[in-house]
Design an enzyme around this catalytic site. Structure first.
Site, PDB file in Angstrom:
ATOM      1  CB  SER A 101      -5.870   4.834   2.075  1.00 51.18           C
ATOM      2  OG  SER A 101      -5.664   5.906   1.040  1.00 51.18           O
ATOM      3  CE  LYS A 104       4.887   7.710  -1.423  1.00 48.07           C
ATOM      4  NZ  LYS A 104       4.200   7.746  -0.062  1.00 48.07           N
ATOM      5  CB  THR A 131      -2.223  13.496   5.458  1.00 42.68           C
ATOM      6  OG1 THR A 131      -2.485  12.478   4.608  1.00 42.68           O
ATOM      7  CG2 THR A 131      -1.012  13.778   5.963  1.00 42.68           C
ATOM      8  CE  LYS A 171       3.323   7.089   6.091  1.00 39.75           C
ATOM      9  NZ  LYS A 171       3.391   7.649   5.044  1.00 39.75           N
ATOM     10  CE  LYS A 190      -4.175   2.082   0.451  1.00 38.65           C
ATOM     11  NZ  LYS A 190      -3.552   2.908  -0.795  1.00 38.65           N
ATOM     12  CG  ASN A 195      -4.314  16.701   1.122  1.00 39.57           C
ATOM     13  OD1 ASN A 195      -3.917  16.089   2.056  1.00 39.57           O
ATOM     14  ND2 ASN A 195      -5.601  16.611   0.549  1.00 39.57           N
TER      15      ASN A 195
HETATM   16  N1  GLU Z   1       0.716   9.151   0.063  1.00 34.36           N
HETATM   17  C1  GLU Z   1       0.308   8.834   1.457  1.00 34.36           C
HETATM   18  C2  GLU Z   1       1.455   8.806   2.505  1.00 34.36           C
HETATM   19  O1  GLU Z   1       2.664   8.781   2.335  1.00 34.36           O
HETATM   20  C3  GLU Z   1      -0.907   8.123   1.312  1.00 34.36           C
HETATM   21  C4  GLU Z   1      -0.702   6.649   1.177  1.00 34.36           C
HETATM   22  C5  GLU Z   1      -1.799   5.863   1.171  1.00 34.36           C
HETATM   23  O2  GLU Z   1      -3.121   6.410   1.175  1.00 34.36           O
HETATM   24  O3  GLU Z   1      -1.936   4.765   0.734  1.00 34.36           O
HETATM   25  O4  GLU Z   1       1.214   8.148   3.363  1.00 34.36           O
END
Ligand code: GLU
Length: 420
Positions: free
Chosen positions: A345, A102, A186, A90, A66, A217
């Site tokens: 998410s 990613k 976030t 995370k 993810k 954002n």
């Molecule tokens: N890009 C965001 C992060 O770095 C969200 C990642 C997601 O929702 O999968 O946490």
């Protein structure tokens, strides 16, 4: 030290403190799979441009990969590897059933038309669709990608697999399977953590001065949410520079100004400064919501804030981290502070699976619970080992990952699809 080396340093440090099993550390120090592709895209002027792009799948020990997709001119493999690694930790910190991944496309969306961005996004999906999927790898927005890009992404993937698959990507618009509260998640998650942390330390919100670096954002919503909670926002910035006013700025006015003029500069009653100057301004809480490596060994000694909330990924270098820890500055680390985004998410993905959608109140109540439980666990590890909060967060994550690896057996990390 680049961003990836910095991330590995953070892993090693926490692993050493908690005497982590060497095999777990070895497995988690390498991404499971790395895909590099090139994307030929027809531009509006008729020329063909080829964009370099990546998808890194770091770990699926605790669930499907993810993590977001970044569209940025300087994206490279090491950056995407660092971000993918951070995602594994995370998701583990907040205890949601995902691994980490990613994506990145080397481009500048600010100089591209909507048509060019749509063609680029569809081309990217065509290049990676065989290694992603709602049960395997689920992308999302990140720097310079938004809900419209996620809608194109979902549409192209659904077309390729010949069935409606909203759960292949999160951060979609509400009309095509998005979740209420994902756009502010976030910042909201970070605000919940900060609020609870301050209450634990007996700190008052009133008269707490906040500087927010970044007005995308995360930064924009953080400024709006913290202002509403009673914090005094004294400084803001976007990629062109910062604005500062010691008595306070109304972020609603700043957002209106930014929408009209395209930049924060020129906001009434504020003085202009550079991004570098902004983070050294007098304040109690510094919110880093821009890019990596903003606080480093050169400027760490000039930071006046007592608390740093990392809404960006990797904004503090490992050397700066050591310095700030010794100086008594509390850094609420990215893998905890900005995990609200991936948590909602996860909620979006659950709603897609059930095709049943929640109210904003349900989303935020559940988000609050996840963030506060994660904070408690991080503080537990931090206090037990007398470390920084970052080390506490990495230890909290390692603990879950190590258990998952032992339970699944040593072949667990090899359970991934083969692609050509
Ligand atoms: N890009 C965001 C992060 O770095 C969200 C990642 C997601 O929702 O999968 O946490």
């Amino acid at each position: 030290m680049n961003f990836y080396q910095n991330t590995i340093t953070n892993l090693n440090k926490a692993a050493q403190t908690m005497k982590l099993d060497a095999e777990t550390l070895a497995v988690l120090s390498h991404p499971q799979k790395t895909l590099m592709v090139s994307l030929p895209v027809r531009m509006d002027d008729g020329t063909l441009r080829v964009f370099e792009a990546y998808r890194v799948q770091h770990s699926e020990l605790r669930g499907p990969f993810k993590g977001g997709i970044r569209y940025y001119p300087t994206v490279d493999l090491d950056e995407v590897k660092a971000l993918a690694t951070e995602m594994t930790f995370k998701c583990s910190v907040v205890g949601i059933p995902y691994g980490g991944g990613k994506g990145g496309v080397c481009c500048n969306p600010k100089e591209m038309s909507p048509g060019e961005l749509e063609r680029l996004t569809r081309r990217y999906v065509q290049a990676i669709y065989q290694i992603i999927g709602p049960r395997h790898d689920i992308p999302a927005p990140d720097v310079y990608t938004n809900s419209q890009i996620m809608a194109w992404f979902m549409d192209e993937y659904s077309r390729l697999v010949n069935e409606y698959q909203p759960g292949v990507v999160t951060g979609k618009p509400i009309e095509v399977g998005g979740s209420l509260g994902r756009d502010t998640a976030t910042a909201q998650g970070g605000a919940y953590v900060l609020e609870s942390y301050m209450a634990k330390k007996g700190l008052e919100v009133a008269n707490t001065k906040v500087v927010v670096q970044g007005f995308g954002n995360a930064g924009r919503n953080a400024a709006l949410i913290l202002h509403k909670m009673g914090y005094t926002v004294v400084g803001l910035s976007d990629s062109k520079g910062g604005v500062y006013h010691a008595d306070g700025i109304d972020p609603n006015e700043a957002a209106e100004h930014k929408d009209k003029k395209g930049v924060l500069e020129g906001l009434a009653k504020t003085t202009h400064c550079t991004n570098e100057q902004l983070i050294e301004k007098e304040c109690d809480v510094l919110v880093l919501a821009a890019m990596e490596n903003q606080v480093n060994k050169t400027n760490a000694k000039h930071i006046k804030a007592k608390i740093i909330l990392e809404l960006a990924n990797g904004p503090t270098s490992a050397e700066a981290d050591d310095y700030l820890f010794k100086k008594g500055v509390e850094v609420i680390p990215d893998i905890l502070a900005n995990a609200g985004g991936v948590t909602v998410s996860y909620f979006e993905w659950l709603q897609n699976r059930e095709a049943y959608y929640w109210t904003l109140d349900e989303v935020q109540t559940k988000l609050n619970r996840v963030m506060l439980e994660a904070l408690e666990r991080v503080l537990h590890f931090q206090e037990k080992h007398h470390t920084s909060m970052r080390e506490g967060a990495y230890m909290s994550a390692f603990d879950r990952l190590e258990k998952a690896m032992k339970l699944r057996g040593s072949g667990a990390n090899l359970l991934c699809k083969v692609y050509k």
